[in-house]
Enzyme design. Structure first.
Site, PDB file in Angstrom:
ATOM      1  N   CYS A  90      40.495  41.118  44.974  1.00  0.00           N
ATOM      2  CA  CYS A  90      41.839  41.622  44.691  1.00  0.00           C
ATOM      3  C   CYS A  90      42.637  41.897  45.977  1.00  0.00           C
ATOM      4  O   CYS A  90      43.033  40.956  46.645  1.00  0.00           O
ATOM      5  CB  CYS A  90      41.744  42.829  43.766  1.00  0.00           C
ATOM      6  SG  CYS A  90      43.281  43.186  42.923  1.00  0.00           S
ATOM      7  N   ARG A 123      52.018  45.186  35.462  1.00  0.00           N
ATOM      8  CA  ARG A 123      50.646  45.415  35.924  1.00  0.00           C
ATOM      9  C   ARG A 123      49.707  44.586  35.062  1.00  0.00           C
ATOM     10  O   ARG A 123      49.807  44.567  33.834  1.00  0.00           O
ATOM     11  CB  ARG A 123      50.315  46.907  35.825  1.00  0.00           C
ATOM     12  CG  ARG A 123      48.965  47.262  36.356  1.00  0.00           C
ATOM     13  CD  ARG A 123      48.930  48.650  36.928  1.00  0.00           C
ATOM     14  NE  ARG A 123      49.515  48.694  38.261  1.00  0.00           N
ATOM     15  CZ  ARG A 123      48.847  48.424  39.387  1.00  0.00           C
ATOM     16  NH1 ARG A 123      47.579  48.079  39.377  1.00  0.00           N
ATOM     17  NH2 ARG A 123      49.452  48.482  40.551  1.00  0.00           N
ATOM     18  N   HIS A 186      37.017  42.704  39.664  1.00  0.00           N
ATOM     19  CA  HIS A 186      36.257  43.912  39.993  1.00  0.00           C
ATOM     20  C   HIS A 186      35.103  43.995  39.002  1.00  0.00           C
ATOM     21  O   HIS A 186      35.011  43.223  38.064  1.00  0.00           O
ATOM     22  CB  HIS A 186      37.131  45.160  39.809  1.00  0.00           C
ATOM     23  CG  HIS A 186      38.347  45.201  40.668  1.00  0.00           C
ATOM     24  ND1 HIS A 186      38.302  45.352  42.029  1.00  0.00           N
ATOM     25  CD2 HIS A 186      39.667  45.128  40.351  1.00  0.00           C
ATOM     26  CE1 HIS A 186      39.539  45.378  42.507  1.00  0.00           C
ATOM     27  NE2 HIS A 186      40.380  45.232  41.517  1.00  0.00           N
TER      28      HIS A 186
HETATM   29  N1  GLN Z   1      47.689  46.221  45.649  1.00  0.00           N
HETATM   30  C1  GLN Z   1      47.357  45.046  44.983  1.00  0.00           C
HETATM   31  C2  GLN Z   1      48.112  44.746  43.701  1.00  0.00           C
HETATM   32  O1  GLN Z   1      48.449  45.622  42.921  1.00  0.00           O
HETATM   33  C3  GLN Z   1      45.863  45.020  44.795  1.00  0.00           C
HETATM   34  C4  GLN Z   1      45.307  45.952  43.754  1.00  0.00           C
HETATM   35  C5  GLN Z   1      43.813  45.879  43.677  1.00  0.00           C
HETATM   36  O2  GLN Z   1      43.149  45.617  44.660  1.00  0.00           O
HETATM   37  N2  GLN Z   1      43.237  46.134  42.513  1.00  0.00           N
HETATM   38  O3  GLN Z   1      48.362  43.612  43.459  1.00  0.00           O
END
Ligand code: GLN
Length: 229
Positions: A90, A123, A186
């Protein structure tokens, strides 16, 4: 001694990806391969001697601090050019790209992968499943990000998205270039997908690993796969 470098866990540790290092060490030990995990803070130089380098997920601001620290010395790209394994999740994956754009700023990435990350409009959060040509079975994980990542002409996707969003563009997740792996999964991804841990170990030691009967890990992976919608 197989050296596993956990990079900037104090910055890139928001989503529990630190477990990837522990899974690698554990599965190496099952094969009697001595391995150690070395923690590297963002104030420390990154050692050149790593066999496997790991980067996890983070909030945007922490990710920018990490990227700024990693740019000094370019150790990661040199190590990758020499064949070291890099697994980046990520925010870590986004850092490895050529460009990282937030709503406030635009910064050059480390350039290990030909990808660009830009802000998305929502998101992307929830379970994710990916079919990768590297594995017979789909991989499962959890994603939580708002940026989207576009592959450049030199990038190969890590896999095709079966459930969830991944890169958020073109129905694919992550990117790979030789021994450099970027993904949105993840989980930690290596705990949920032990085959992936074994592939990284094989790439790092340069030979096929013996089969092991790690029944609990396999049952967990299968149970997660059975939940793919
Ligand atoms: N900051 C990044 C985003 O929101 C990565 C988030 C994350 O590593 N889960 O895209």
């Amino acid at each position: 001694m197989l050296e596993i470098i956990r990079i900037h866990n104090e910055l890139l540790g928001t989503y529990g990806d630190r477990g990837n290092a522990d899974v690698l060490k554990y599965r190496a030990a099952l094969r009697k391969i001595p391995a150690r995990v070395t923690e590297i803070s963002y104030l420390d130089p990154v050692p050149k001697s790593g066999d496997i380098y790991l980067l996890g997920g983070a909030e945007d601001a922490a990710q920018i601090l990490s990227l700024t620290a990693l740019r000094k010395g370019s150790v990661l790209s040199r190590a990758a050019n020499k064949g070291a394994v890099v697994l980046a999740i990520c925010a870590g994956f986004q850092i490895l790209g050529s460009r990282y754009v937030t709503r406030d700023e635009e910064i050059a990435g480390l350039g290990l992968l030909d990808v660009e990350t830009t802000p998305g409009d929502r998101r992307l959060v929830g379970d994710i499943a990916v079919a990768s040509k590297l594995f017979d079975q789909p991989l499962t994980g959890f994603e939580n990000h708002s940026s989207v990542t576009t592959l450049g002409a030199d990038a190969l996707p890590f896999g095709k998205v079966l459930q969830g969003n991944g890169n958020g563009v073109a129905g694919v997740d992550g990117a790979i270039d030789k021994n450099v792996f970027g993904t949105y999964l993840h989980g930690p991804v290596l705990a949920r997908n032990p085959e992936f841990a074994d592939l990284l170990l094989e790439r790092a030691v340069g030979s096929t690993l013996s089969a092991v009967n790690d029944e609990l890990a396999m049952r967990y992976a299968m149970w997660r796969r059975a939940l793919i919608k």
